[in-house]
Enzyme design. Sequence first.
Site, short mmCIF file in Angstrom:
data_model
loop_
_atom_site.label_atom_id
_atom_site.label_comp_id
_atom_site.label_asym_id
_atom_site.label_seq_id
_atom_site.Cartn_x
_atom_site.Cartn_y
_atom_site.Cartn_z
N TRP A 165 -17.05 15.97 63.45
CA TRP A 165 -17.38 14.66 63.06
C TRP A 165 -18.93 14.48 63.17
CZ3 TRP A 165 -14.30 13.02 59.66
CH2 TRP A 165 -12.88 13.32 60.03
N LYS A 197 -17.34 15.19 57.88
CA LYS A 197 -16.69 16.45 58.77
C LYS A 197 -17.18 17.93 58.37
CE LYS A 197 -12.30 17.02 60.88
NZ LYS A 197 -10.93 16.67 61.22
N THR A 241 -13.68 -9.50 48.25
CA THR A 241 -14.56 -8.71 48.78
C THR A 241 -14.00 -7.14 48.10
OG1 THR A 241 -14.77 -7.25 50.94
CG2 THR A 241 -12.59 -8.39 50.60
N GLU A 274 -12.88 -9.66 56.11
CA GLU A 274 -11.51 -10.14 56.60
C GLU A 274 -11.36 -10.88 57.97
OE1 GLU A 274 -12.66 -7.26 55.55
OE2 GLU A 274 -11.28 -6.43 53.84
#
Lengths: 551, 551
Positions: B455, B450, B182, B340
Site C-alpha cells: 500500500w 496498491k 455531500t 457525516e
Amino acid sequence: MGVNTLSYYEYQLQLKELLEYGVRRAPEKEIIYRDQVKHTYEDLYERVQRYANALEDIGVERGDTVAVLDWDSHRYLENYFAVPSMGCTLHMVNVRYSEKNLIYTMKHAEDDYVLVFDEFLPMMEEYADELDSVKEYILLSDDEPPETELTSLEYEDLLSSAFPNYAFPDLDEDTRATLFYTTGTTGKPKGVTFTHRKLVLHTLGILTMNTYFKPERRISTDDVYMPLTPMFHVHAWGIPFLATLIGMKQVYPGKYEGEMLMKLIREENVTLTHMVPTILRRIVDGISKQNILKRFLIRLLKPFSDLRVIIGGSRLPKGLAKEASEKLGIDVWGGYGLSETCPVLTISQQKEKMWDWSKDDTIEYDVKTGLPLPFVDLEIVNQEGNKLEHNGEEKGEIVVRSPWLTEEYYKNPEKSEELWRDDWLHTRDVAVIDEEGYVQIIDRLGDLIKSGGEWIGSTDLENIISTHEAVKEVGVIGVPDEKWGERPMAFIVPQEGAEVTEEDIKEYMKEFVEKGEIAKYAIPDEVKFLDELPQTSVGKIDKKVLESEYT
Amino acid sequence: MGVNTLSYYEYQLQLKELLEYGVRRAPEKEIIYRDQVKHTYEDLYERVQRYANALEDIGVERGDTVAVLDWDSHRYLENYFAVPSMGCTLHMVNVRYSEKNLIYTMKHAEDDYVLVFDEFLPMMEEYADELDSVKEYILLSDDEPPETELTSLEYEDLLSSAFPNYAFPDLDEDTRATLFYTTGTTGKPKGVTFTHRKLVLHTLGILTMNTYFKPERRISTDDVYMPLTPMFHVHAWGIPFLATLIGMKQVYPGKYEGEMLMKLIREENVTLTHMVPTILRRIVDGISKQNILKRFLIRLLKPFSDLRVIIGGSRLPKGLAKEASEKLGIDVWGGYGLSETCPVLTISQQKEKMWDWSKDDTIEYDVKTGLPLPFVDLEIVNQEGNKLEHNGEEKGEIVVRSPWLTEEYYKNPEKSEELWRDDWLHTRDVAVIDEEGYVQIIDRLGDLIKSGGEWIGSTDLENIISTHEAVKEVGVIGVPDEKWGERPMAFIVPQEGAEVTEEDIKEYMKEFVEKGEIAKYAIPDEVKFLDELPQTSVGKIDKKVLESEYT
C-alpha cells in the site's frame, strides 16, 4: 434491505467517558493524596478497573447502592468513577453529620455496600446491626488497617488481588449515578440524586463558561487542582469530574489540617481550588499567625500568587476577598449553587470590558453572586410566580431550569413538590438581577429581616460590616421586636488584637447609609462580639444556632 | 399528593439556548457582513425573532423545510438559529454544485420555502416549475432587489414589517435541525441531517478540547471569528454556533474575493478562521504577488500574526504550513472530520510537554490528523472489523462513535447501511494511530495505491512533495499499471517563476527514502506539471478529474 437493520449507535453521556478521555490525553499526570500517595492517571484507571472487578467479585450488581465514608482522597476519586460506571449509585455519606443524621441517611438510602475509613469504624461497629440493607463493609485506611469483626475486606487488598481490566457497560445516560443528603433549615436530611447525563452536562457547562473568563482565570489542562469543599458534599462541586476530563494534576488533602493544606498548596503548586468563606478565613488567619519574618516573606514572595480560589456555599465577603488578595496575592471570586443543582448555577465574572479595570473596581463584581452558566435559565419571581424585571431593584425568589438539576428529593414526594413548582426549581434564595445580568442574592427566603414593613437583607449587612478593618467574621440575623416586627442583630469575631466596639461598627455603617447603599433602619440595634461563629457541617455560619443560643 | 404531580422539567439541548446565551452575555458584540452591514448581537436576536414571525406569517409550520441559497452572510447566521428554533429543518443548499445536482438536492429535500440570493435567481426562475414542493420563495439581496415574477417577498422587507418578539417553542432535543448534501466519489449527493442535541454537543465537545490547547491557541470570547469554509458546507464546521454561544465578534465575507477577505481580516482584526488548504494557498500566493515594498512590510509588521487558522477538508501539507508561518506569521494547524460527523472528530494538537518545543519540532504535530475530541470514540479496524493496535504501524479504516454523528443518509437506507455497520460509523479513511494517540490518515479507502502488493498512501507523498521549495500545490493519484497493478502519479503546480523538473522531484524524494520515511517504490513513475489543480465544490483537489482528464 430496510432501514430497520440500521446499526446507528445512540451515544449516551456517561461518566466513564470523562475518565477515559483524561487517561488517554494525560496518562502521566498525577493524582496526589497528602504526602502519602502519588499515582498517575494510568494508575488511577487501572485501580478503577481493579476496584470494579473487586466489587463484582464480592457480589455488587447493577442498581446497587455503594456508600463511602471517607475524607477527600484518591480512593474517593476512584469511587466517583468506578461505582457509577458499573451502573450503581454512589452514596457520598456526610461524615460531619451527627451520628443520628448520618445513620438516618444510610438507612434511607438503603446502602448495599459500605466503604468505611478507619476513623469512622467504631461508629459503624456500633450501628451495624441497625443497618439491615448492608451486605458488606470494606475498610479504608491510610496505614495498617485496624482489626475489626465488622469485615475482613480491605480496599487495597481487594484491589491488588483483582483483575486489572474491566469493560464498563454502556449505560443509558439517565441512569442514576450519585446520591447524597442535604439539610435545610428544618426537618430531616433530604436525598439528592444525579444521573450520568446531568453530571456530564454540568461539567461541560462550566467549561463553556470558562471561555468568558478573563485570561488569567481560565481553567485548563495545566492547572493543578485541590478541592477544599469536601468530596462528600455535592461531589466537591463536581470539579473532580471536570479536572479528570481535562487532565489536570489533582491533589487530595484528606481531612483538612492547616499545615498539610499549606504544604500541599506550596509543594504541589496548586493553582485552582474552591471553598466556603470560612475556610479562606482560616487560611488568611493561619498566615497572619506566622511570625513576623515569615509574614514579611509571604508579603514579599507571594507564594500563593498562582492560586485561584472560587468561593461558594455562602457569599464571599468583600473584606475577606480584599485581605486574601492584599495579604497573600490570592485571586478569589465567587460562585453560587445548591446541592440540588449539581451545584453550579452562576459564577462571579468580570465582563470583557472590565478586564483592565483596577482591582478596587473589579472586586465589586468578584463578590457578586455572578452570571448564570450557559444552559442555566435563571429568573427571579414574586410570590405569585410572575417573572420580575432585571433592573437591580426588584427582589424575587431565584427559580431555575437547567439540564443538571436534581429531579426530586429521593423518596420524598412531599418535599419534591415544594422544590419543583410550575416547571421551575425553586431555590428559596432571594435576589435581584441588574441590567447587566448580574445576580445578587439578598437573602434566603424566610431569612430576610422584615423591619417596620421593609425588607433588610442580612447578607448585604454582612458584606458591609466585613469590610471594617477590625472585623474577621460576621453573621447577621433577624430577632423578634415588639415595635418593628423584626430587627437585625450582628455577631462579630474581631481580628486578632483589634479593639472594636459596638459604637465603632454602627458609626462605620452610617457611612454606607450616607452613600445610599443601605437604609438607616438597616443598622443593627445590637452588635455582639464572639470568639468564633457556630458552623454547619459544611462550614457555613449556622444562623439557627446564633438565633437559639446567642440572642 | 403523589409524586405524579411533580413538575420536574426535563431540559432539552436546543440551538436557541446558544443564541440566547451569547446575546445575554455579549449584547454589544458585532456581526459584520462585508463592508456593508454591522449589527450587534442584540440586533441579531431581534432580527432572528422578526424573521421567525415573518416566516410564520407566510405560513411556515413546524416540521417544514426551509432552504437557503446564499454566500456567507449575516442572513445565513440568522437562518442557522431561526429556522431550527422554530422546529423546522434548515436545508443549506450547496450553491457550488452543478445546476443538475443542486436541483436534485432541492427535490430530494422536498423544500417547502426557499431563500434565494439574487445571484441565483435566474437559476431558480428556470427550474421553479420543477420544484413542486416549494410554497414560497424569498429574495435575498445586498442592494436593491431585482424584479422577478418568482416572488414578491424580500427578506429585509419581511423583517422590517414583522413583530420584533417571538417566543421560540421548547423542542425535543432530538428534533431535526439541519440538512445538507455531500458528494462522495460516486453516485448522487447524499443528504446528511443533524438534530439540536448533536449540534449543541458538537459545540461543547470542541470547547472542552479547547482547554487542552496550548495557551496562545485557546479559543475564547475575545476572539474575532470569520469562517472561510462556506456556511452551506457542514454549517461552516459548526463554528458559527460556537462563536455565538461564547459571544465572539463575527465577520462574514459573502462570496470569497481576495481583496475583501484581506480587508476584513486586517480591518476587523480577525483572529480565528478555518479553511481548506487550497484557500490558504491562495492567501499565501495573494501576498506573494504584492509588490516588493508591500511584501517587505508584511514580513516586517506581520499583520497576520494574530491570525490562527484551522485547516480541514484535506490534509494540511507541511510545506504550506511552513510558508504561511514564515512568510505571514499565521499560526496554522489541522483538524479532521466528515460531513457525516458534524464535522469535527480530531484536532491537531501539541501536547503540554511540547508547548515549549521549537516550531520545527511542533510542526510535525500541527500537520497531523490530530487527537480525537472528548466524546469521540475513534478506532482503526481491519476488513474483518477487528480493532487494530495504536502503534503507529497498523493501518485500518477509521470508525467512530460520538454524540454528534448523523443517524443516516436522508431517505437513503442503502447508503445508510454502508455508513453504519456493527454500531460504528465507517469513515472510509485509512489511518494509523500512534502510541501517543495521534491519528494520521494515510488515504481514503479505495484511493490507496496498491503497488506490487504494497500500500502507498497518496497523502503521505503529497505531504513530502509539498515541502520542496519549488512546489506550490501537489496531488497524487494511483494509475493502473500492467506490471505492478497500480503506480503513483504526481501532479504539481510550481511556485511562481520557479524552475523545477520531474527529475528534481524524484531526487528530492530519494532523501526521504534514505531517511526511512517512505519506501523506494513510493516514488512516482511520472510527475506532471500543471498551471492549476482541478477542485471540487468545497475546494478539495478533485482527484476524479485528475484521473479522468490528465492521465
